[in-house]
Design an enzyme around this catalytic site. Structure first.
Site, PDB file in Angstrom:
ATOM      1  N   ARG A 147       0.866  -1.182   0.000  1.00 33.90           N
ATOM      2  CA  ARG A 147       0.000   0.000   0.000  1.00 33.90           C
ATOM      3  C   ARG A 147       0.899   1.226   0.000  1.00 33.90           C
ATOM      4  O   ARG A 147       2.116   1.115   0.120  1.00 33.90           O
ATOM      5  CB  ARG A 147      -1.038  -0.023   1.142  1.00 33.90           C
ATOM      6  CG  ARG A 147      -0.705  -0.728   2.391  1.00 33.90           C
ATOM      7  CD  ARG A 147       0.403  -0.109   3.172  1.00 33.90           C
ATOM      8  NE  ARG A 147       0.183   1.300   3.354  1.00 33.90           N
ATOM      9  CZ  ARG A 147       1.141   2.193   3.561  1.00 33.90           C
ATOM     10  NH1 ARG A 147       2.413   1.828   3.613  1.00 33.90           N
ATOM     11  NH2 ARG A 147       0.877   3.473   3.720  1.00 33.90           N
ATOM     12  N   ARG A 162      -7.499  -0.442  -6.975  1.00 35.31           N
ATOM     13  CA  ARG A 162      -7.807   0.560  -5.923  1.00 35.31           C
ATOM     14  C   ARG A 162      -8.022   1.901  -6.636  1.00 35.31           C
ATOM     15  O   ARG A 162      -7.254   2.237  -7.536  1.00 35.31           O
ATOM     16  CB  ARG A 162      -6.684   0.680  -4.891  1.00 35.31           C
ATOM     17  CG  ARG A 162      -6.716  -0.407  -3.829  1.00 35.31           C
ATOM     18  CD  ARG A 162      -5.765  -0.107  -2.687  1.00 35.31           C
ATOM     19  NE  ARG A 162      -6.357   0.755  -1.669  1.00 35.31           N
ATOM     20  CZ  ARG A 162      -5.662   1.236  -0.617  1.00 35.31           C
ATOM     21  NH1 ARG A 162      -4.385   0.944  -0.480  1.00 35.31           N
ATOM     22  NH2 ARG A 162      -6.250   1.997   0.272  1.00 35.31           N
ATOM     23  N   ASP A 164      -2.150  10.764  -1.978  1.00 37.02           N
ATOM     24  CA  ASP A 164      -2.554   9.692  -2.899  1.00 37.02           C
ATOM     25  C   ASP A 164      -2.934  10.240  -4.265  1.00 37.02           C
ATOM     26  O   ASP A 164      -2.792   9.563  -5.282  1.00 37.02           O
ATOM     27  CB  ASP A 164      -3.705   8.889  -2.305  1.00 37.02           C
ATOM     28  CG  ASP A 164      -3.182   8.043  -1.156  1.00 37.02           C
ATOM     29  OD1 ASP A 164      -3.097   8.566  -0.036  1.00 37.02           O
ATOM     30  OD2 ASP A 164      -2.794   6.888  -1.409  1.00 37.02           O
TER      31      ASP A 164
HETATM   32  O1  MRU Z   1      -4.525   3.118   2.208  1.00 35.92           O
HETATM   33  P1  MRU Z   1      -3.040   3.310   2.055  1.00 35.92           P
HETATM   34  O2  MRU Z   1      -2.246   2.770   3.188  1.00 35.92           O
HETATM   35  O3  MRU Z   1      -2.542   2.868   0.703  1.00 35.92           O
HETATM   36  O4  MRU Z   1      -2.879   4.900   2.109  1.00 35.92           O
HETATM   37  C1  MRU Z   1      -1.602   5.464   2.023  1.00 35.92           C
HETATM   38  C2  MRU Z   1      -1.581   6.911   2.238  1.00 35.92           C
HETATM   39  O5  MRU Z   1      -2.603   7.562   2.376  1.00 35.92           O
HETATM   40  C3  MRU Z   1      -0.246   7.582   2.184  1.00 35.92           C
HETATM   41  O6  MRU Z   1      -0.208   8.692   3.030  1.00 35.92           O
HETATM   42  C4  MRU Z   1       0.028   8.033   0.747  1.00 35.92           C
HETATM   43  O7  MRU Z   1      -0.174   6.983  -0.163  1.00 35.92           O
HETATM   44  C5  MRU Z   1       1.385   8.537   0.579  1.00 35.92           C
HETATM   45  S1  MRU Z   1       2.541   7.221   0.586  1.00 35.92           S
HETATM   46  C6  MRU Z   1       4.061   7.780   0.234  1.00 35.92           C
END
Ligand code: MRU
Length: 350
Positions: A46, A89, A237
């Site tokens: 993730r 996703r 993201d």
């Molecule tokens: O749901 P996730 O764990 O994939 O979400 C990750 C995040 O929100 C992070 O802060 C984001 O991807 C930045 S990672 C360098």
């Protein structure tokens, strides 16, 4: 670091299994693109940049699987695989960014024999991974200037080596500030409901010997009120063209607290996280995840059966509440629309 987030091998993709950290360091082996989709959906891997690099290698694995088909059948199967990968996703734009880069490599080399095409695709997925680490190191160099010499730094979710191919984004900035000899104390939001802060960020900070204090998400306001937080830095993201930023749920709340307590609030992300096709944050698709992430703890119910649940994985922080966006091409400040456009591929600073 005694581990790698991912190993891009010729016949598979090995991913450190982030569901098991900190209890165990174990690798998940994705042998085909379907297992890559599983790994992204189930959050074996993730974090936006890590998902992008993973999906790119998934494209290579699909080509490896379909190589015997040849011609039109190969193209048809690849198209389907790419669509399935892209749907794994919805919020992190790096996913489609990684797939598009591989698609471009397929188009540019479509006249080659299949074995040669496969070589090119493996090369491209490894280039994406190598560049990710280089970009993050640059982002750290650029971004560490926002951290004072003596500072309390608050961060959310995991944005370190685990969320990328290596080094990290917001955590990379923190890492670089620590390496520059700054006396920093990091406050780590546990990050409900998946606990990326507690399980992953705290794990990386401890491993690096960076002073870190774990807090529940709702402690952030008290720390700010006490004057313990000098700067907030988080990842992203998807960043819209006007600077509105989607990041892990809870980020928006932090940005509002930062405004009340007049604390600088920074986003750290590579340019691949900026979606120049989107005008504003209202167009960002926000993933909603399984209610069991909130109603259960390791298969044990922690809420009454039948309770209604709202479980968005991300929220959007308006650009007006962001002090600056740290990228590999510099720190972008308001007016975000114009200044982000200048670092767009093909823009003034490209
Ligand atoms: O749901 P996730 O764990 O994939 O979400 C990750 C995040 O929100 C992070 O802060 C984001 O991807 C930045 S990672 C360098």
């Amino acid at each position: 670091m005694k581990w790698e987030t991912m190993l891009l091998e010729e016949d598979c993709l090995r991913l450190i299994d982030q569901r098991k950290i900190p209890q165990k360091i174990e690798y998940f082996k994705a042998r085909d693109y379907r297992q890559v989709i599983f790994a992204i959906k189930e959050m074996v891997v993730r974090g936006a940049p890590a998902i992008g690099a993973t999906a790119a290698h998934g494209v290579y694995l699909a080509a490896l699987e379909f190589k015997k088909l040849g011609g039109n059948d190969f193209r048809k199967e690849m198209e389907r695989a790419l669509q399935e990968l892209a749907a794994s996703r919805p919020t992190a734009v790096n996913l489609t960014w990684g797939i598009r880069r591989m698609e471009k490599a397929i188009k540019e080399n479509e006249d080659l024999e299949i074995e040669k095409l496969l070589e090119k695709l493996l090369q491209e997925s490894r280039t994406i991974a190598r560049e990710d680490v280089e970009i993050n190191e640059e982002l750290g160099r650029v971004g560490q200037e926002i951290i004072p010499n003596e500072a309390g730094v608050l961060t959310h979710c995991n944005t370190g080596a685990l969320a990328t191919v290596g080094f990290g984004t917001a955590l990379g900035v923190i890492r670089a500030a620590h390496a520059a000899g700054k006396n920093i104390k990091v406050f780590v939001d546990e990050t409900r409901p998946r606990l990326q802060g507690a399980r992953l960020n705290a794990f990386e900070l401890l491993e690096e010997g960076i002073p870190a204090t774990l807090i529940v998400d709702s402690t952030a306001a008290v720390l700010m009120q006490k004057g313990e937080v000098n700067v907030i830095v988080v990842g992203a993201d998807r960043i819209a063209g006007n600077g509105d930023t989607a990041n892990k749920i809870g980020t928006f709340m932090l940005s509002q607290l930062a405004r009340v307590f007049k604390i600088p609030f920074y986003i750290a992300a590579p340019i691949s996280t900026i979606d120049f096709d989107l005008e504003g944050g209202e167009d960002i698709e926000i993933e909603e995840r399984d209610p069991r992430e909130i109603t259960h703890w390791q298969d044990q119910p922690i809420a009454p059966e039948g309770v209604k649940v709202f479980n968005p994985a991300f929220d959007v922080t308006p650009a007006e509440d962001i002090t600056g966006i740290i990228t590999e091409k510099g720190i972008i400040r308001a007016p975000f629309k114009e200044n982000l456009a200048s670092i767009a591929p093909g823009g003034d600073k490209d």
